[in-house]
Motif scaffolding. Structure first.
Motif, mmCIF file in Angstrom:
data_model
loop_
_atom_site.group_PDB
_atom_site.id
_atom_site.type_symbol
_atom_site.label_atom_id
_atom_site.label_comp_id
_atom_site.label_asym_id
_atom_site.label_seq_id
_atom_site.Cartn_x
_atom_site.Cartn_y
_atom_site.Cartn_z
ATOM 1 N N LEU A 1 52.327 57.706 -2.885
ATOM 2 C CA LEU A 1 53.164 56.520 -2.768
ATOM 3 C C LEU A 1 52.734 55.467 -3.784
ATOM 4 C CD1 LEU A 1 55.409 54.973 -1.288
ATOM 5 C CD2 LEU A 1 53.665 54.193 0.341
ATOM 6 N N ALA A 2 51.417 55.324 -3.966
ATOM 7 C CA ALA A 2 50.926 54.339 -4.947
ATOM 8 C C ALA A 2 51.318 54.718 -6.359
ATOM 9 C CB ALA A 2 49.406 54.226 -4.833
ATOM 10 N N LEU A 3 51.381 56.010 -6.644
ATOM 11 C CA LEU A 3 51.780 56.472 -7.976
ATOM 12 C C LEU A 3 53.287 56.643 -8.096
ATOM 13 C CD1 LEU A 3 48.992 59.166 -8.508
ATOM 14 C CD2 LEU A 3 49.121 56.887 -9.545
ATOM 15 N N ARG A 4 54.003 56.232 -7.075
ATOM 16 C CA ARG A 4 55.465 56.346 -7.052
ATOM 17 C C ARG A 4 55.922 57.802 -7.191
ATOM 18 N NH1 ARG A 4 57.708 51.312 -7.321
ATOM 19 N NH2 ARG A 4 56.352 49.632 -8.086
ATOM 20 N N LEU A 5 55.065 58.715 -6.688
ATOM 21 C CA LEU A 5 55.442 60.128 -6.660
ATOM 22 C C LEU A 5 55.904 60.559 -5.275
ATOM 23 C CD1 LEU A 5 52.505 61.614 -8.768
ATOM 24 C CD2 LEU A 5 54.840 61.110 -9.525
ATOM 25 N N THR B 1 57.230 58.973 -1.078
ATOM 26 C CA THR B 1 58.008 57.942 -0.391
ATOM 27 C C THR B 1 57.252 57.447 0.836
ATOM 28 O OG1 THR B 1 59.174 59.518 1.021
ATOM 29 C CG2 THR B 1 60.133 59.051 -1.166
ATOM 30 N N GLN B 2 57.708 56.298 1.311
ATOM 31 C CA GLN B 2 57.127 55.761 2.530
ATOM 32 C C GLN B 2 57.398 56.689 3.709
ATOM 33 O OE1 GLN B 2 55.228 52.931 2.792
ATOM 34 N NE2 GLN B 2 54.850 53.601 4.927
ATOM 35 N N LEU B 3 58.531 57.370 3.666
ATOM 36 C CA LEU B 3 58.869 58.298 4.754
ATOM 37 C C LEU B 3 57.847 59.428 4.837
ATOM 38 C CD1 LEU B 3 60.833 59.173 6.959
ATOM 39 C CD2 LEU B 3 62.145 60.402 5.198
ATOM 40 N N GLU B 4 57.429 59.951 3.678
ATOM 41 C CA GLU B 4 56.414 61.000 3.686
ATOM 42 C C GLU B 4 55.111 60.494 4.295
ATOM 43 O OE1 GLU B 4 56.047 62.180 -0.336
ATOM 44 O OE2 GLU B 4 57.855 63.427 -0.342
ATOM 45 N N LEU B 5 54.741 59.252 3.930
ATOM 46 C CA LEU B 5 53.514 58.682 4.469
ATOM 47 C C LEU B 5 53.626 58.483 5.977
ATOM 48 C CD1 LEU B 5 50.721 57.446 4.164
ATOM 49 C CD2 LEU B 5 51.822 55.259 3.579
ATOM 50 N N ASP B 6 54.773 57.996 6.431
ATOM 51 C CA ASP B 6 54.962 57.792 7.880
ATOM 52 C C ASP B 6 54.863 59.115 8.635
ATOM 53 O OD1 ASP B 6 55.288 55.119 7.392
ATOM 54 O OD2 ASP B 6 57.484 55.164 7.454
ATOM 55 N N HIS B 7 55.478 60.143 8.089
ATOM 56 C CA HIS B 7 55.395 61.466 8.741
ATOM 57 C C HIS B 7 53.946 61.953 8.786
ATOM 58 C CE1 HIS B 7 59.513 62.231 9.624
ATOM 59 N NE2 HIS B 7 59.928 62.242 8.351
ATOM 60 N N ALA B 8 53.216 61.761 7.698
ATOM 61 C CA ALA B 8 51.816 62.199 7.668
ATOM 62 C C ALA B 8 50.978 61.425 8.678
ATOM 63 C CB ALA B 8 51.261 62.024 6.251
ATOM 64 N N GLN B 9 51.216 60.113 8.799
ATOM 65 C CA GLN B 9 50.456 59.315 9.762
ATOM 66 C C GLN B 9 50.821 59.697 11.204
ATOM 67 O OE1 GLN B 9 51.472 55.367 8.361
ATOM 68 N NE2 GLN B 9 49.566 55.200 7.156
ATOM 69 N N ALA B 10 52.099 59.985 11.445
ATOM 70 C CA ALA B 10 52.511 60.405 12.791
ATOM 71 C C ALA B 10 51.870 61.747 13.156
ATOM 72 C CB ALA B 10 54.032 60.508 12.876
ATOM 73 N N ASP B 11 51.830 62.673 12.176
ATOM 74 C CA ASP B 11 51.187 63.968 12.425
ATOM 75 C C ASP B 11 49.699 63.794 12.697
ATOM 76 O OD1 ASP B 11 53.583 65.258 12.088
ATOM 77 O OD2 ASP B 11 53.238 65.734 9.960
ATOM 78 N N LEU B 12 49.059 62.829 12.011
ATOM 79 C CA LEU B 12 47.643 62.575 12.248
ATOM 80 C C LEU B 12 47.415 62.059 13.660
ATOM 81 C CD1 LEU B 12 44.701 62.215 11.412
ATOM 82 C CD2 LEU B 12 45.333 59.976 10.431
#
Length: 464
Positions: free
Chosen positions: A197-201, A203-214
């Motif tokens: 996300l920081a490298l603009r590669l 999306t926020q959605l991917e990060l949210d999904h990863a945090q929810a899975d965690l």
């Protein structure tokens, strides 16, 4: 007069010797000739009904079961009840043997002028004719055998519960390690998603999904700790104590169950189940009760005698001691209540028929339970094999992903995903192996375990 009494006694005695036998019904062997489904593990370990848990090859489990069979309170209670039933049976063996009593008592003459002290012996002997003795023996024999069967059933139940809780304990400890790995893999995915996300590669959605899975992985990782607490406490109860064994909390490998070949296991093995043997003994007991009820339609015959010394204590105290000996037949003939006794016979006949039907029902139900348990073990064995193959494929994929990243043809996200898939496959394999082991335990519990030799009494055996 005495000769007539003796003649009557002899006549009734001969009548008592006439055959009046209540037979035990033939119990049908309604077990199938073969199981409908069989484990196909050709060449696997042969089943062992007596020491089935040794198939796990786990010394800790062997020690726990040995301790439980010695210290478990339910096993001890069943043992005490068996000893009580055996003692009661031995006490009842003399029910139709002669007895001899010594007694003293006072007697006053009808004119109240002289009091006597009477000292002497009396004896009585009921013959137990017309099947009364046989019925009494059957009832006491069945009671002893029922207590023995209950003791064996308690041992089977305790053994299965120790094995089940131990398997779940070790599986939970192994699962905890795998879930920790999954949490670590989920954290790496979150880190990678943040960097993308920081490298603009990404999306926020991917990060949210990863945090929810965690968060989901963290929640799931708490489950094994509760299972460890529950199983160690359950094992403490089974071992007859309130303090769990602290050494069991140290993680250890899960017991591994090898291939088991049940193809040569006869379907008739299910007849060793405690409830089937208990149903058999209930038939024996019901036959004994019917025999006694039928005997009660006839006279009770016996002999009684007294030998008494009488000494005057008041009044005519100069009178010498008198010695009196009396002996004669004892005869009790049902007259007025004969109809009630006949009704009781009818009730006992119905009860015997009901116990026979209950035996058949027990066999049918237990065969169905054992058949289901065998099919369940087959299914769980197949699932465990599939889980192992899936794990091997995922581990191969993880190694490939690591190699690709090392040579620059893959990124960390692919590697983290492959490592996560491998951990999840290990988790699935852990659950599949646990379920297979639990199905194995349930199968042997369905078989019932061996029953020690039942008590016998001459021709009146505990089994028909």
């Amino acid at each position: 007069m005495q000769s007539r009494a003796c003649a009557l006694a002899c006549t009734l005695a001969l009548a008592g010797c006439a055959p009046l036998h209540t037979s035990i019904p033939d119990l049908p062997h309604e077990t199938p000739a073969d199981w409908q489904a069989r484990n196909a593990a050709a060449g696997g370990l042969a089943p062992d009904l007596d020491r089935w848990w040794r198939a796990f090859n786990d010394p800790v489990l062997d020690g726990l079961i040995e301790r439980a069979l010695k210290d478990n309170l339910n096993v001890q209670i069943a043992g005490e009840r068996f000893e009580a039933a055996r003692a009661a049976r031995h006490a009842q063996r003399n029910a139709f043997w002669p007895n001899l009593n010594f007694r003293t008592y006072e007697e006053t003459a009808p004119n109240a002028r002289t009091g006597y002290l009477e000292v002497g012996f009396d004896s009585s002997w009921e013959f137990g004719f017309f099947g009364r003795d046989t019925g009494n023996k059957r009832i006491n024999l069945a009671d002893e055998n029922l207590a023995l069967i209950d003791q064996a059933a308690a041992r089977v139940s305790v053994t299965a519960e120790v094995a089940r809780n131990y398997v779940e304990l070790r599986a939970a400890q192994a699962r905890a390690q795998v879930l920790d790995d999954i949490v670590a893999a989920r954290r790496r995915q979150v880190d990678l998603a943040q960097k993308r996300l920081a490298l603009r590669l990404g999306t926020q959605l991917e990060l949210d999904h990863a945090q929810a899975d965690l968060q989901q992985a963290i929640s799931e990782a708490t489950e094994p700790a509760l299972t460890v607490t529950q199983t160690t406490q359950a094992l403490a109860v089974l071992l007859g104590t309130t303090t769990p064994d602290s050494s069991l909390r140290n993680a250890a490998p899960s017991p591994q169950l090898p291939a088991i070949d049940f193809r040569q296991t006869p379907a008739d093995l299910v007849r060793t189940r405690a409830d089937i043997r208990r149903a058999e003994q209930n038939v024996v007991r019901a036959a004994g009760e019917l025999g006694i009820a039928r005997a009660d339609l006839w006279p009770k015959l016996g002999i009684a005698g007294t030998f008494i010394s009488s000494t005057a204590l008041t009044g005519d105290t100069d009178r010498l001691n008198d010695f009196v000996f009396n002996a004669g037949p004892m005869i009790t003939i049902p007259i007025v209540d004969w109809g009630a006794r006949r009704s009781l016979v009818n009730a006992r006949e119905r009860a015997l028929h009901a116990s026979t039907l209950a035996y058949r029902e027990a066999v049918i139900e237990d065969v169905a339970e054992a058949q289901t348990a065998l099919a369940q073990f087959d299914a769980k064995s197949a699932l465990a094999q599939n889980a192992q193959k899936t794990l091997e494929l995922n581990e191969r994929g993880m190694k490939s992903a690591q190699t690709m990243q090392r040579i620059g043809l893959g990124d960390g996200l692919d590697t983290a995903g492959a490592e996560l898939a491998s951990s999840q496959a290990r988790l699935a394999r852990n659950l599949a192996e646990r379920d297979r082991s639990l199905a194995y335990i349930a199968l042997y519990k369905a078989f019932g375990g061996t029953i020690p030799p039942l008590a016998k009494d001459g021709k009146h055996e505990g089994l028909p």
